[in-house]
Scaffold this motif. Structure first.
Motif, PDB file in Angstrom:
ATOM      1  N   LYS A   1       4.716   0.491  -4.181  1.00  0.00           N
ATOM      2  CA  LYS A   1       3.735   0.837  -5.218  1.00  0.00           C
ATOM      3  C   LYS A   1       3.350   2.284  -4.995  1.00  0.00           C
ATOM      4  O   LYS A   1       2.688   2.598  -4.009  1.00  0.00           O
ATOM      5  N   GLY A   2       3.796   3.160  -5.894  1.00  0.00           N
ATOM      6  CA  GLY A   2       3.542   4.576  -5.688  1.00  0.00           C
ATOM      7  C   GLY A   2       4.175   4.999  -4.377  1.00  0.00           C
ATOM      8  O   GLY A   2       5.359   4.744  -4.148  1.00  0.00           O
ATOM      9  N   GLN A   3       3.373   5.582  -3.488  1.00  0.00           N
ATOM     10  CA  GLN A   3       3.920   6.043  -2.219  1.00  0.00           C
ATOM     11  C   GLN A   3       3.440   5.171  -1.074  1.00  0.00           C
ATOM     12  O   GLN A   3       2.990   5.663  -0.025  1.00  0.00           O
ATOM     13  N   GLU A   4       3.509   3.858  -1.311  1.00  0.00           N
ATOM     14  CA  GLU A   4       3.151   2.886  -0.286  1.00  0.00           C
ATOM     15  C   GLU A   4       4.084   1.682  -0.380  1.00  0.00           C
ATOM     16  O   GLU A   4       4.395   1.210  -1.477  1.00  0.00           O
ATOM     17  N   ILE A   5       4.535   1.227   0.782  1.00  0.00           N
ATOM     18  CA  ILE A   5       5.428   0.069   0.858  1.00  0.00           C
ATOM     19  C   ILE A   5       4.780  -0.979   1.751  1.00  0.00           C
ATOM     20  O   ILE A   5       4.287  -0.652   2.834  1.00  0.00           O
ATOM     21  N   THR A   6       4.768  -2.217   1.288  1.00  0.00           N
ATOM     22  CA  THR A   6       4.341  -3.315   2.160  1.00  0.00           C
ATOM     23  C   THR A   6       5.510  -4.288   2.293  1.00  0.00           C
ATOM     24  O   THR A   6       6.185  -4.590   1.301  1.00  0.00           O
ATOM     25  N   LEU A   7       5.750  -4.746   3.507  1.00  0.00           N
ATOM     26  CA  LEU A   7       6.872  -5.639   3.791  1.00  0.00           C
ATOM     27  C   LEU A   7       6.419  -6.759   4.711  1.00  0.00           C
ATOM     28  O   LEU A   7       5.594  -6.533   5.606  1.00  0.00           O
TER      29      LEU A   7
END
Ligand code: HEM
Length: 162
Positions: A99-105
């Motif tokens: 999302k935009g300049q953030e990644i969650t995994l």
């Protein structure tokens, strides 16, 4: 270098070499520690990013935890997958969102050697965030066979060096 595959446009901000000089690590079952880590995100024109995360001892520079793998985006979505092999004998398959300049995994599968040391890692959660154009942050939480639910293990900020 070939142009970045258009499927990877949402991840373009990751590409490059990043160096973290003062990561902090902890876990309920171990002593707090500091570490360094060099991270590379690269590509060969295919619709996947390849990466390496190479950590080292804060004082001596001795190599420690090492990871290599790939990031793939599900075409036309913000859903992505990480395939990650680690020198400690773990294979991690994680999925999440950019999302935009953030990644969650979060991992959905962790493969493990039959002769791996206990405790077994049972879950890995990661976030990557571009703090500013030259600063990337990674935070890792994990769960083990001895420690649930997931607890903080790693936080580090990297500066872009190439
Ligand atoms: C300890 C997993 C990344 C440094 C541990 C333990 C596990 C683990 C399961 C043992 C915890 C216990 O005994 O209860 C992972 C996973 C990683 C990761 C899954 C990646 C997703 C790193 C990185 C560093 C690091 C990047 C950087 C140096 C350490 C240290 C210890 C430790 C210093 C404590 C000493 C030891 O037992 O070897 N980690 N780790 N880890 N980890 Fe990580």
């Amino acid at each position: 270098a070939p142009p970045l595959h258009e499927a990877l446009t949402p991840l373009a901000w990751l590409v490059g070499t990043w160096r973290g000089e003062e990561g902090t690590g902890d876990y309920p079952t171990i002593k707090d520690f500091k570490y360094k880590e060099e991270v590379k995100f690269d590509h060969v024109g295919q619709p996947n990013l390849e990466f390496s995360f190479n950590s080292s001892h804060y004082e001596t520079g001795k190599p420690l935890h090492r990871e290599k793998g790939f990031l793939k985006i599900q075409p036309g979505t913000s859903h992505l997958a990480m395939v990650n092999t680690q020198n400690v004998g773990i294979v991690e398959l994680s999925e999440g969102e950019v999302k935009g300049q953030e990644i969650t995994l979060e991992s959905h599968t962790i493969g493990r050697m039959t002769f791996g040391k206990d405790p077994a890692v049972t879950k890995i959660q990661r976030t990557f965030r571009l703090v500013d154009p030259d600063t990337l942050e990674q935070v890792v939480h994990m769960e083990t066979s001895a420690t649930t639910p997931a607890q903080h293990h790693l936080s580090i900020q990297y500066k872009k060096v190439a």
